[in-house]
Design an enzyme around this catalytic site. Structure first.
Site, short mmCIF file in Angstrom:
data_model
loop_
_atom_site.label_atom_id
_atom_site.label_comp_id
_atom_site.label_asym_id
_atom_site.label_seq_id
_atom_site.Cartn_x
_atom_site.Cartn_y
_atom_site.Cartn_z
N ARG A 69 55.26 -32.66 -56.60
CA ARG A 69 54.60 -33.85 -56.03
C ARG A 69 54.53 -34.89 -57.15
O ARG A 69 54.06 -34.60 -58.24
CB ARG A 69 53.21 -33.48 -55.53
CG ARG A 69 52.52 -34.58 -54.76
CD ARG A 69 51.39 -33.98 -53.96
NE ARG A 69 50.57 -34.95 -53.30
CZ ARG A 69 49.43 -35.40 -53.78
NH1 ARG A 69 48.99 -35.00 -54.95
NH2 ARG A 69 48.72 -36.28 -53.10
N ALA B 216 47.69 -25.77 -50.94
CA ALA B 216 48.48 -27.00 -51.13
C ALA B 216 47.58 -28.22 -51.05
O ALA B 216 47.72 -29.18 -51.81
CB ALA B 216 49.58 -27.09 -50.08
N HIS C 255 41.65 -29.92 -48.59
CA HIS C 255 41.09 -31.20 -49.07
C HIS C 255 39.56 -31.12 -49.08
O HIS C 255 38.90 -31.49 -50.06
CB HIS C 255 41.48 -32.36 -48.14
CG HIS C 255 42.96 -32.56 -48.00
ND1 HIS C 255 43.53 -33.01 -46.84
CD2 HIS C 255 43.98 -32.40 -48.87
CE1 HIS C 255 44.83 -33.11 -46.99
NE2 HIS C 255 45.13 -32.73 -48.22
N CYS D 153 49.40 -25.10 -46.57
CA CYS D 153 48.14 -24.35 -46.52
C CYS D 153 47.04 -25.06 -47.31
O CYS D 153 47.25 -26.08 -47.94
CB CYS D 153 48.37 -22.95 -47.08
SG CYS D 153 48.64 -22.97 -48.88
S1 SF4 Z 1 51.21 -20.94 -50.63
FE1 SF4 Z 1 49.98 -19.32 -51.59
S2 SF4 Z 1 47.87 -19.76 -51.02
FE2 SF4 Z 1 49.21 -20.92 -49.60
S3 SF4 Z 1 49.45 -19.56 -47.80
FE3 SF4 Z 1 51.18 -19.18 -49.20
S4 SF4 Z 1 50.47 -17.43 -50.45
FE4 SF4 Z 1 48.65 -18.31 -49.49
#
Ligand code: SF4
Length: 481
Positions: free
Chosen positions: A101, A70, A200, A67
């Site tokens: 990472r 990230a 990004h 997502c």
């Molecule tokens: S990792 Fe966190 S910010 Fe990303 S989609 Fe899942 S709940 Fe949402």
């Protein structure tokens, strides 16, 4: 582009793709077909890849994508080492992305650098109901008490923050004044966009608005450059930086692997931006070009062929001394690289490689495999855009299957049908292929090895590929009975 596979092979590969997609319901198969292209000579020549990309993943197909959070916290902001990055929201996102990472950094963790910490506002139900802004203020104050050497704070929004109407921009302003340091709100809630990619962009924009151009730096030279889109996975940036310094350049900013807040703030003083990861940081390069007139160029430090090309192209932006230095440095290291090739090529020649990595490496590493005589038969990105595929297609052989956002099923089916000798992808894929008896190398984390960039990295890359493919373990997968 070099060896051309015959027409039949291109047609056969198109048929294989079609067969794989037949397993899906009609609507899904039709949509997924648009995310494929089998490279042919005219497309390779012109770089006109028609494949569809940067669109929503289909539900329920086991995409490998992540997502926006990230893309922002995990990729761009997380490596800036002397700031504390708050994973703002419930506990999960920061916990899963904690220390996973391998963006290496020098410093004393928890004292003057903070990259390996998980700092979170740990939302509870009352924060969802009443809002988390007050809590965020308290956390910022606590951070300055516990980590007095932190130079700044970033607030990385997780999904709920944007849904409940919190005003992290107002908190950022208030806290920056009160604590006398940047407190930077980043709207990277995971529901925004379709993958890491928008994260990004959002992160670049936050750097642009809050750090870029804010630092003082008088001691400039004509040889000052920034390394952009370098995240120092397993020390990659260091293995690249030594080459740039060896040819006489001075790196004033590393974005963002082992980077500091100050480096980013003074980067506008550089003479040239050299960009490794185009996908994640082309935005800031364009901004610096528009705002400060700093030219930028892409480079590729995977494998000796691309390294030599890149060093020459970088040196071409400077005077004769730098150009001569580049030739000397290439000649010196090429001799070592030739020895590596002499040792490993006979063991790897003709091996068929299948790749699937985020937004750069599935294209950028092709040259390194080819330096070892290996053939990349299929490759693709999780979250590449049209311009990434246009760049990639120029580097593939005719007949290469290119896919975008492939599903777990598609990858497995293709690996079997294509008789793959090595798969290079991520940790979610790795163990599936091991169990299928197919050698696998992680191409995000370098399987806890690396660096792979630069001449030093190439030695390790070649060793690792040989170790994976020629391991005696593969002879033991089938029971003798
Ligand atoms: S990792 Fe966190 S910010 Fe990303 S989609 Fe899942 S709940 Fe949402």
């Amino acid at each position: 582009m070099s060896t051309a596979m015959d027409k039949l092979t291109v047609e056969t590969r198109k048929k294989i793709v079609q067969e794989v997609l037949e397993a899906f319901p009609e609507k899904t198969a039709k949509d997924r077909a648009k995310h494929y292209e089998v490279a042919e000579a005219p497309t390779i020549e012109t770089g006109k890849c028609a494949l569809k990309s940067n669109t929503k993943s289909r539900p329920g197909v086991m995409t490998a994508r992540g997502c926006s959070y990230a893309g922002s916290k995990g990729v761009v902001w997380g490596p800036i080492k002397d700031m504390v990055h708050i994973s703002h929201g419930p506990v999960g996102c920061g916990q899963y992305s904690w220390g996973t990472r391998r963006n290496y950094a020098n410093g004393t963790q928890g004292v003057d650098v903070f990259g390996v910490l998980q700092v979170t506002s740990d939302f509870q139900e009352r924060d969802i109901v009443f809002g988390g802004d007050k809590k965020l203020e308290t956390i910022c104050r606590e951070i300055t008490n516990i980590f007095p050497l932190a130079k700044g704070i970033s607030v990385q929004s997780e999904c709920p923050v944007g849904l409940i109407g919190d005003d992290i921009e107002a908190v950022g302003k208030k806290m920056a004044k009160e604590l006398a340091m940047p407190v930077i709100p980043v709207r990277c809630e995971g529901f925004r966009g379709v993958s890491q990619s928008l994260g990004h962009h959002i992160a670049n924009d936050a750097v642009r608005d809050h750090l870029l151009g804010k630092g003082e730096f008088e001691d400039t030279t004509p040889y000052d450059i920034n390394m952009i889109g370098e995240y120092n996975i397993g020390g990659d940036t260091w293995a690249s930086r030594i080459l740039l310094e060896e040819i006489g350049l001075r790196v004033i900013g590393q974005w963002a692997g082992d980077g500091t807040m100050n480096e980013l703030s003074i980067s506008h003083k550089a003479k040239l931006n050299v960009l490794h990861c185009y996908r994640s940081m082309n935005y800031i390069c364009t901004t610096m070009e528009e705002r400060y007139g700093i030219p930028w160029m892409e480079y590729n430090f995977f494998g000796p062929t691309k390294i030599a090309e890149s060093l020459r192209a970088i040196a071409a932006h400077f005077d004769d001394t730098i150009k001569e230095n580049a030739e000397r440095v290439i000649a010196k290291h090429q001799a070592e690289a030739d020895k590596v090739i002499e040792k490993y090529r006979p063991k790897l020649e003709g091996k068929k490689v299948m790749l699937m990595v985020g937004g750069l490496r599935a294209g950028h590493t092709i040259g390194a495999y080819e330096d070892l005589g290996m053939e990349v038969i299929s490759t693709g990105y999780e979250f590449g855009h049209k311009d990434d595929y246009q760049r990639m297609i120029k580097d593939v052989q005719e007949g290469t299957i290119i896919y975008d956002d492939p599903t777990a099923y598609e990858m497995e089916a293709l690996a079997e049908k294509l008789g793959t000798d090595l798969v290079g992808a991520g940790v979610k894929e790795k163990y599936v292929y091991h169990k299928m008896g197919i050698p696998f190398r992680q191409m995000h984390s370098w399987d806890y090895s690396g660096p792979y960039h630069g001449y030093d990295g190439f030695k390790i890359f070649a060793r690792d590929m040989d170790m994976a493919i020629n391991s005696p373990a593969w002879n033991l997968v089938k029971s003798p009975f």
